[in-house]
Scaffold this motif. Structure first.
Motif, mmCIF file in Angstrom:
data_model
loop_
_atom_site.group_PDB
_atom_site.id
_atom_site.type_symbol
_atom_site.label_atom_id
_atom_site.label_comp_id
_atom_site.label_asym_id
_atom_site.label_seq_id
_atom_site.Cartn_x
_atom_site.Cartn_y
_atom_site.Cartn_z
ATOM 1 N N ASP A 45 -4.207 -5.014 7.449
ATOM 2 C CA ASP A 45 -4.605 -5.891 6.343
ATOM 3 C C ASP A 45 -3.392 -6.485 5.620
ATOM 4 N N PRO A 46 -2.430 -7.056 6.340
ATOM 5 C CA PRO A 46 -1.186 -7.529 5.714
ATOM 6 C C PRO A 46 -1.375 -8.686 4.745
ATOM 7 N N LYS A 47 -2.514 -9.341 4.815
ATOM 8 C CA LYS A 47 -2.776 -10.501 3.946
ATOM 9 C C LYS A 47 -2.779 -10.124 2.466
ATOM 10 N N TYR A 48 -3.091 -8.859 2.166
ATOM 11 C CA TYR A 48 -3.295 -8.447 0.777
ATOM 12 C C TYR A 48 -2.277 -7.422 0.306
ATOM 13 N N ARG A 49 -1.049 -7.501 0.829
ATOM 14 C CA ARG A 49 -0.027 -6.529 0.426
ATOM 15 C C ARG A 49 1.348 -7.081 0.754
ATOM 16 N N MET A 50 2.359 -6.491 0.139
ATOM 17 C CA MET A 50 3.736 -6.842 0.466
ATOM 18 C C MET A 50 4.078 -6.321 1.855
ATOM 19 N N MET A 55 9.824 -4.217 0.077
ATOM 20 C CA MET A 55 9.825 -3.035 -0.796
ATOM 21 C C MET A 55 11.025 -3.018 -1.721
ATOM 22 N N GLN A 56 12.200 -3.298 -1.200
ATOM 23 C CA GLN A 56 13.396 -3.277 -2.039
ATOM 24 C C GLN A 56 13.331 -4.360 -3.106
ATOM 25 N N GLU A 57 12.833 -5.529 -2.742
ATOM 26 C CA GLU A 57 12.682 -6.623 -3.713
ATOM 27 C C GLU A 57 11.738 -6.211 -4.836
ATOM 28 N N TYR A 58 10.613 -5.609 -4.460
ATOM 29 C CA TYR A 58 9.635 -5.157 -5.447
ATOM 30 C C TYR A 58 10.231 -4.099 -6.382
ATOM 31 N N GLU A 59 10.832 -3.087 -5.800
ATOM 32 C CA GLU A 59 11.379 -2.004 -6.618
ATOM 33 C C GLU A 59 12.471 -2.507 -7.543
ATOM 34 N N GLN A 60 13.315 -3.404 -7.055
ATOM 35 C CA GLN A 60 14.385 -3.934 -7.903
ATOM 36 C C GLN A 60 13.830 -4.788 -9.025
#
Length: 259
Positions: A45-50, A55-60
């Motif tokens: 289901d990659p359409k609805y998630r990073m 992950m690094q972009e999100y966490e930063q």
């Protein structure tokens, strides 16, 4: 909500607004502790998630607003992880975060809460669907991976209700949550859905209180304007059930606060 631990960012591909807008709305609303727990990546289901690459972009991004607004609000970093056998990933389960929310969005790989697939309900026995859902919640609790159970009775989202007693359907799942020493979130997103009530229902929340299961609060915001909506309703609901404290997590360690 003085505590609001389940909120999203545009990286999940179905949320709107800039991350700082969520934070500023939380500050404006009087929130003391605000958590981002966006949909964790997985190879389904990659359409609805990073993606894993994000992950690094999100966490930063979360750490950046944590620093920027540190004098006004406490920001926490987390993921909402889909409990789906064969797809959970160690990169997420072992991430350096404050907490993990475990949620069930799929029954036998059917996205039951997605309006795109609502027609599937016509082909299923609603009592069996509800039991399968809560069996998955029970397995989620027993897995030991998560700190918080996301939207406990999400299966009611479109108001397809079972004939069987819901408290009996959910009994084993709640007992597993208690045994795992997990926290149950009071999630207001249901007020924005056809079911038009919080997750969980008042009846299930009372059962959780009687079992001694701790709670926390969640806007489950996908837009900045959804932050802290229904604050009064959800706080009253918690107090009516008997609760006076809610949980926060820092580096997977739980702390209880009065509300």
């Amino acid at each position: 909500m003085i505590v609001d631990l389940h909120n999203h960012t545009p990286l999940c591909n179905h949320a709107e607004g800039e991350i700082f807008e969520y934070v500023e709305k939380a500050i404006e609303s009087g929130t003391k502790c605000f958590g981002f727990s966006d949909h964790a990546p997985m190879d389904f289901d990659p359409k609805y998630r990073m993606s894993f690459d994000q992950m690094q972009e999100y966490e930063q991004a979360v750490l950046n607003v944590k620093e920027k607004y540190k004098d006004k609000i406490e920001i926490l970093l987390a993921y909402e992880v889909d409990y789906l056998n064969g797809y959970m990933d160690e990169r997420v389960l072992n991430a350096d975060v404050d907490y993990l929310i475990g949620s069930v969005h799929f029954i036998d790989e059917w996205g039951f809460d997605n309006p795109e697939f609502i027609g599937h309900y016509e082909h299923e026995d609603i009592d069996i669907i509800w039991q399968k859902y809560f069996n998955a919640i029970e397995e989620l609790a027993k897995s030991g991976h998560f700190d918080i159970v996301g939207h406990l009775d999400l299966i009611k989202v479109f108001k397809f209700m079972p004939k069987k007693d819901i408290n009996l359907i959910a009994k084993n799942a709640l007992q597993a949550i208690k045994k795992a020493d997990m926290v149950l979130e009071l999630n207001v997103a249901g007020y924005r859905k056809p079911v038009a009530e919080a997750y969980p229902s008042a009846s299930l929340l009372k059962q959780a209180y009687e079992l001694g299961i701790p709670i926390t609060f969640s806007s489950d915001a996908h837009k900045p304007e959804q932050v802290a909506l229904f604050n009064d309703e959800i706080t009253k609901m918690a107090r009516d059930a008997g609760y006076t404290e809610c949980a926060i997590f820092r580096k997977r360690k739980r702390e209880m606060l009065n509300f």
